[in-house]
Design a protein around this motif. Sequence first.
Motif, PDB file in Angstrom:
ATOM      1  N   LEU A 120      60.195  44.800 -30.656  1.00  0.00           N
ATOM      2  CA  LEU A 120      59.395  45.431 -31.303  1.00  0.00           C
ATOM      3  C   LEU A 120      59.112  46.264 -32.546  1.00  0.00           C
ATOM      4  CD1 LEU A 120      57.508  46.838 -28.059  1.00  0.00           C
ATOM      5  CD2 LEU A 120      56.565  45.318 -29.798  1.00  0.00           C
ATOM      6  N   LEU A 121      60.814  46.332 -32.088  1.00  0.00           N
ATOM      7  CA  LEU A 121      61.571  47.458 -33.525  1.00  0.00           C
ATOM      8  C   LEU A 121      62.111  46.253 -34.695  1.00  0.00           C
ATOM      9  CD1 LEU A 121      62.761  50.661 -32.255  1.00  0.00           C
ATOM     10  CD2 LEU A 121      61.237  50.630 -33.547  1.00  0.00           C
ATOM     11  N   VAL A 122      62.176  45.616 -34.352  1.00  0.00           N
ATOM     12  CA  VAL A 122      63.070  44.616 -35.509  1.00  0.00           C
ATOM     13  C   VAL A 122      62.446  43.562 -35.866  1.00  0.00           C
ATOM     14  CG1 VAL A 122      65.143  44.114 -36.108  1.00  0.00           C
ATOM     15  CG2 VAL A 122      65.220  46.343 -35.269  1.00  0.00           C
ATOM     16  N   CYS A 123      62.860  42.970 -34.613  1.00  0.00           N
ATOM     17  CA  CYS A 123      62.554  41.508 -34.659  1.00  0.00           C
ATOM     18  C   CYS A 123      60.292  40.588 -35.357  1.00  0.00           C
ATOM     19  CB  CYS A 123      62.196  40.243 -33.436  1.00  0.00           C
ATOM     20  SG  CYS A 123      64.008  40.830 -32.960  1.00  0.00           S
ATOM     21  N   ALA A 124      59.523  42.125 -34.529  1.00  0.00           N
ATOM     22  CA  ALA A 124      58.142  42.040 -35.037  1.00  0.00           C
ATOM     23  C   ALA A 124      57.919  41.676 -36.496  1.00  0.00           C
ATOM     24  CB  ALA A 124      56.920  42.424 -33.947  1.00  0.00           C
ATOM     25  N   THR A 125      58.649  42.437 -36.832  1.00  0.00           N
ATOM     26  CA  THR A 125      58.248  43.095 -38.299  1.00  0.00           C
ATOM     27  C   THR A 125      58.550  41.981 -39.128  1.00  0.00           C
ATOM     28  OG1 THR A 125      60.082  44.433 -38.443  1.00  0.00           O
ATOM     29  CG2 THR A 125      59.418  45.747 -38.276  1.00  0.00           C
ATOM     30  N   ASP A 126      59.103  41.479 -38.792  1.00  0.00           N
ATOM     31  CA  ASP A 126      59.308  39.856 -39.770  1.00  0.00           C
ATOM     32  C   ASP A 126      57.874  39.535 -39.605  1.00  0.00           C
ATOM     33  OD1 ASP A 126      62.135  39.651 -40.428  1.00  0.00           O
ATOM     34  OD2 ASP A 126      62.192  39.101 -37.998  1.00  0.00           O
ATOM     35  N   PHE A 127      57.107  38.754 -38.774  1.00  0.00           N
ATOM     36  CA  PHE A 127      55.718  38.501 -38.612  1.00  0.00           C
ATOM     37  C   PHE A 127      54.384  39.708 -39.504  1.00  0.00           C
ATOM     38  CE2 PHE A 127      57.483  36.581 -35.654  1.00  0.00           C
ATOM     39  CZ  PHE A 127      57.082  35.310 -35.454  1.00  0.00           C
ATOM     40  N   ASP A 128      54.927  41.044 -39.718  1.00  0.00           N
ATOM     41  CA  ASP A 128      53.791  41.449 -40.670  1.00  0.00           C
ATOM     42  C   ASP A 128      53.974  42.091 -42.166  1.00  0.00           C
ATOM     43  OD1 ASP A 128      53.090  42.878 -37.437  1.00  0.00           O
ATOM     44  OD2 ASP A 128      54.509  44.066 -37.999  1.00  0.00           O
ATOM     45  N   ILE A 129      55.530  41.555 -42.239  1.00  0.00           N
ATOM     46  CA  ILE A 129      55.814  41.367 -43.746  1.00  0.00           C
ATOM     47  C   ILE A 129      55.215  39.811 -43.849  1.00  0.00           C
ATOM     48  CG2 ILE A 129      57.252  40.222 -45.309  1.00  0.00           C
ATOM     49  CD1 ILE A 129      59.560  42.614 -43.705  1.00  0.00           C
ATOM     50  N   VAL A 130      55.454  38.679 -43.279  1.00  0.00           N
ATOM     51  CA  VAL A 130      54.554  37.807 -43.046  1.00  0.00           C
ATOM     52  C   VAL A 130      52.974  38.099 -43.075  1.00  0.00           C
ATOM     53  CG1 VAL A 130      53.486  35.585 -42.644  1.00  0.00           C
ATOM     54  CG2 VAL A 130      56.152  36.042 -42.541  1.00  0.00           C
ATOM     55  N   ALA A 131      52.387  38.467 -42.666  1.00  0.00           N
ATOM     56  CA  ALA A 131      51.332  39.474 -42.790  1.00  0.00           C
ATOM     57  C   ALA A 131      50.328  39.945 -44.457  1.00  0.00           C
ATOM     58  CB  ALA A 131      50.609  40.315 -41.702  1.00  0.00           C
ATOM     59  N   ALA A 132      51.139  40.123 -45.387  1.00  0.00           N
ATOM     60  CA  ALA A 132      50.700  40.592 -46.665  1.00  0.00           C
ATOM     61  C   ALA A 132      50.546  39.110 -47.778  1.00  0.00           C
ATOM     62  CB  ALA A 132      52.554  41.404 -46.667  1.00  0.00           C
ATOM     63  N   GLY A 133      51.481  38.260 -47.179  1.00  0.00           N
ATOM     64  CA  GLY A 133      51.374  36.830 -47.479  1.00  0.00           C
ATOM     65  C   GLY A 133      49.740  35.845 -47.208  1.00  0.00           C
ATOM     66  N   GLY A 134      49.326  36.888 -46.543  1.00  0.00           N
ATOM     67  CA  GLY A 134      48.317  35.965 -46.215  1.00  0.00           C
ATOM     68  C   GLY A 134      48.448  34.733 -45.458  1.00  0.00           C
ATOM     69  N   SER A 135      47.222  33.533 -46.448  1.00  0.00           N
ATOM     70  CA  SER A 135      47.512  32.507 -45.478  1.00  0.00           C
ATOM     71  C   SER A 135      48.387  31.735 -46.381  1.00  0.00           C
ATOM     72  CB  SER A 135      46.544  32.009 -46.179  1.00  0.00           C
ATOM     73  OG  SER A 135      45.085  31.666 -47.750  1.00  0.00           O
ATOM     74  N   GLU A 136      48.614  32.391 -47.521  1.00  0.00           N
ATOM     75  CA  GLU A 136      49.941  31.400 -48.437  1.00  0.00           C
ATOM     76  C   GLU A 136      51.518  31.255 -48.044  1.00  0.00           C
ATOM     77  OE1 GLU A 136      50.788  32.984 -52.670  1.00  0.00           O
ATOM     78  OE2 GLU A 136      47.672  33.859 -52.001  1.00  0.00           O
ATOM     79  N   SER A 169      53.509  31.132 -43.814  1.00  0.00           N
ATOM     80  CA  SER A 169      53.726  31.149 -42.759  1.00  0.00           C
ATOM     81  C   SER A 169      55.105  31.357 -42.198  1.00  0.00           C
ATOM     82  CB  SER A 169      52.635  30.046 -42.167  1.00  0.00           C
ATOM     83  OG  SER A 169      53.696  28.965 -42.411  1.00  0.00           O
ATOM     84  N   LEU A 170      55.418  31.632 -40.693  1.00  0.00           N
ATOM     85  CA  LEU A 170      56.264  31.935 -40.230  1.00  0.00           C
ATOM     86  C   LEU A 170      56.518  31.604 -38.266  1.00  0.00           C
ATOM     87  CD1 LEU A 170      59.400  32.952 -39.992  1.00  0.00           C
ATOM     88  CD2 LEU A 170      58.564  35.525 -39.296  1.00  0.00           C
ATOM     89  N   SER A 171      57.643  30.258 -38.460  1.00  0.00           N
ATOM     90  CA  SER A 171      57.851  30.418 -36.615  1.00  0.00           C
ATOM     91  C   SER A 171      58.445  30.554 -36.978  1.00  0.00           C
ATOM     92  CB  SER A 171      57.554  28.575 -36.721  1.00  0.00           C
ATOM     93  OG  SER A 171      57.981  27.650 -37.707  1.00  0.00           O
ATOM     94  N   ARG A 172      59.212  30.889 -35.316  1.00  0.00           N
ATOM     95  CA  ARG A 172      60.287  31.389 -35.131  1.00  0.00           C
ATOM     96  C   ARG A 172      60.827  31.345 -33.447  1.00  0.00           C
ATOM     97  NH1 ARG A 172      61.894  37.555 -36.500  1.00  0.00           N
ATOM     98  NH2 ARG A 172      60.134  37.482 -34.747  1.00  0.00           N
ATOM     99  N   ASP A 173      61.286  30.108 -33.037  1.00  0.00           N
ATOM    100  CA  ASP A 173      60.926  29.652 -31.959  1.00  0.00           C
ATOM    101  C   ASP A 173      61.601  30.315 -30.808  1.00  0.00           C
ATOM    102  OD1 ASP A 173      59.055  27.170 -31.986  1.00  0.00           O
ATOM    103  OD2 ASP A 173      61.047  26.705 -32.728  1.00  0.00           O
ATOM    104  N   GLN A 174      62.743  31.199 -31.200  1.00  0.00           N
ATOM    105  CA  GLN A 174      63.965  31.877 -30.409  1.00  0.00           C
ATOM    106  C   GLN A 174      64.398  33.044 -31.559  1.00  0.00           C
ATOM    107  OE1 GLN A 174      66.378  28.403 -29.470  1.00  0.00           O
ATOM    108  NE2 GLN A 174      68.046  29.085 -31.262  1.00  0.00           N
ATOM    109  N   THR A 175      65.268  33.805 -30.410  1.00  0.00           N
ATOM    110  CA  THR A 175      66.091  35.230 -31.195  1.00  0.00           C
ATOM    111  C   THR A 175      67.260  35.023 -30.535  1.00  0.00           C
ATOM    112  OG1 THR A 175      64.354  36.588 -30.054  1.00  0.00           O
ATOM    113  CG2 THR A 175      63.408  35.997 -31.801  1.00  0.00           C
ATOM    114  N   LEU A 176      68.299  36.006 -30.701  1.00  0.00           N
ATOM    115  CA  LEU A 176      69.338  36.667 -30.392  1.00  0.00           C
ATOM    116  C   LEU A 176      68.907  37.505 -29.882  1.00  0.00           C
ATOM    117  CD1 LEU A 176      71.570  36.073 -33.580  1.00  0.00           C
ATOM    118  CD2 LEU A 176      72.278  35.182 -31.545  1.00  0.00           C
ATOM    119  N   MET A 177      68.197  37.989 -30.467  1.00  0.00           N
ATOM    120  CA  MET A 177      67.462  39.475 -28.503  1.00  0.00           C
ATOM    121  C   MET A 177      66.885  39.255 -27.735  1.00  0.00           C
ATOM    122  SD  MET A 177      67.083  43.162 -29.906  1.00  0.00           S
ATOM    123  CE  MET A 177      66.741  43.039 -31.674  1.00  0.00           C
TER     124      MET A 177
END
Length: 166
Positions: free
Chosen positions: A124-140, A142-150
């Motif tokens: 929540l504190l670290v990994c999810a922020t990547d998607f919030d940053i992507v949201a600033a990119g609007g539809s331009e 997108s991010l997919s991430r199938d797995q994390t070290l976390m």
Amino acid sequence: MNVLEDYMVDPRLSLLDKTRIQAQVLVPVLRALRVELGKEKADAIVKQALRDWSKQLFADVGGRVEGSARRKWAAMHTALADVTEREVKVEMRRHDKEALEFDVTHCRFAEFFRALGEPELGALLVCATDFDIVAAGGSEVSLSRDQTLMQGAPSCTFRYAFAPRS
């Protein structure tokens, strides 16, 4: 000036140190809430609060960056990469006008939260922020991430796709 300057609070602190300070406060609160409310309800409350905070924070940061939505994403992504580069090891897979793909093969954030026994909080504190940053990119962007070290995977798989420029 780094676009994440306000988020970092004190630029002399590394992002890992900032995250450790957050965890020193959040972990005891989370654990106390679990005792009072049960794990499921406490985790849901904390998850929603942290998601709302992060979404608003990065929307505000993106709002201060001039230019297109993709420019906003690029500025925040670059700033985040700058403050995390010594905490992670990255293997680049692809970097061109259509995509940015890389794997994080070592992450000190994941090590820290897994040692605490709180990888969900770390996500929540670290990994999810990547998607919030992507949201600033609007539809331009997108991010997919199938797995994390976390989550215990051998790497984090970042797969950014860019919409064609018009």
